[in-house]
Design an enzyme around this catalytic site. Structure first.
Site: not given
Ligand SMILES: Cc1cc2nc3c(=O)[nH]c(=O)nc-3n(C[C@H](O)[C@H](O)[C@H](O)COP(=O)(O)OP(=O)(O)OC[C@H]3O[C@@H](n4cnc5c(N)ncnc54)[C@H](O)[C@@H]3O)c2cc1C
Length: 247
Positions: A27, A101, A110, A147, A204
């Site tokens: 971000t 940590y 956050e 309703q 909706q």
């Molecule tokens: C607009 C935007 C801004 C962001 N800004 C920042 C930022 O400034 N800094 C930063 O560090 N990050 C940032 N992020 C990253 C964000 O925190 C991650 O996209 C988010 O945590 C999901 O991680 P991922 O994209 O790697 O998804 P993935 O880890 O690939 O996950 C994909 C799917 O698998 C699921 N999944 C993964 N592991 C498990 C598990 N153990 N059990 C069940 N389901 C699981 C997830 O829930 C998800 O549905 C940003 C993301 C967006 C979209």
């Protein structure tokens, strides 16, 4: 999601660290003057990660493309690249190999902000929708008087109050510096998931006007989607809570 498996590395060379790797989803990444970066300085897993804070005019750092998002358009989100990016060792933030940590501590603020934002957003969406429904008429009466909709809004107002109380409880514990990872994770999970249902129903309720940009609800529909993804997904919140309740 898998923070402990960060692959970007920071290798100690004399009085410097040399960073190689990349970050997606950062971000405000295209215009940051300073960044705080997590990189691997030690072995595998959560024990080998450190944090660094440094200016972005260092050699070997560059911003890739600005990602094209579906919502939250007022902030940019970027890919960052590090190629033999050399920074002074004094840019280390906190203790070496304790970064995981520090990240987990930072996540609490956050996630709390996400829960508070969800609660405030739902309040606004519901209030504005009800106001809209008082003036929009169909079949000879304001649509809010049907309703089915009055009951739907009462359900959402009740759930919203539950989300608010859970969030306020987490805020209170956080302010008193008590351990509240479970409460914060629950607040983000509950409020973030609820917001998806609230925005759907409010949109909706606007009928065709829900699908255009004239009212806030169109923007909310796009922005709210991030609440169950950013800052740790709903699935990850459930994983954290499951561990904390020994499941
Ligand atoms: C607009 C935007 C801004 C962001 N800004 C920042 C930022 O400034 N800094 C930063 O560090 N990050 C940032 N992020 C990253 C964000 O925190 C991650 O996209 C988010 O945590 C999901 O991680 P991922 O994209 O790697 O998804 P993935 O880890 O690939 O996950 C994909 C799917 O698998 C699921 N999944 C993964 N592991 C498990 C598990 N153990 N059990 C069940 N389901 C699981 C997830 O829930 C998800 O549905 C940003 C993301 C967006 C979209």
């Amino acid at each position: 999601s898998d923070v402990a498996n960060i692959r970007t590395t920071a290798r100690r060379v004399g009085d410097d660290y040399v960073i190689n790797g990349q970050k997606t989803w950062i971000t405000n990444g295209t215009r940051a003057d300073f960044i705080t970066l997590a990189a691997r300085t030690g072995g595998e897993g959560y024990g080998g990660i450190s944090l660094f804070t440094f200016p972005t005019d260092v050699k070997g750092f560059h911003v890739g493309k600005k990602l094209k998002k579906i919502g939250n358009l007022s902030s940019d989100t970027a890919e960052l690249f590090f190629e033999d990016c050399k920074i002074p060792a004094r840019y280390l933030l906190g203790e070496e190999n304790q970064g995981f940590y520090h990240i987990m501590t930072n996540f609490q603020g956050e996630r709390l902000i996400a829960a508070i934002g969800a609660v405030a957003g739902m309040q606004q969406m519901i209030e504005e929708a009800i106001e809209y429904g008082r003036t929009r008429e169909a079949f000879g009466r304001p649509i809010v008087k049907f309703q089915v909709w009055r009951h739907r809004f009462v359900e959402h107002l009740t759930a919203l109050e539950a989300a608010r109380q859970l969030t306020y409880r987490a805020v209170d514990l956080f302010n008193r510096k008590e351990y509240c990872v479970k409460e914060i994770s629950m607040a983000k999970l509950f409020a973030g998931d609820l917001a998806q249902r609230v925005v759907y129903d409010c949109q909706q309720f606007y009928g065709g006007y829900g699908y255009v940009t004239e009212y806030h609800i169109g923007r909310a529909f796009r922005d709210v989607r991030l609440l169950t993804i950013g800052g740790g997904t709903s699935e990850i919140m459930k994983e954290i809570i499951a561990k904390l309740v020994d499941l």
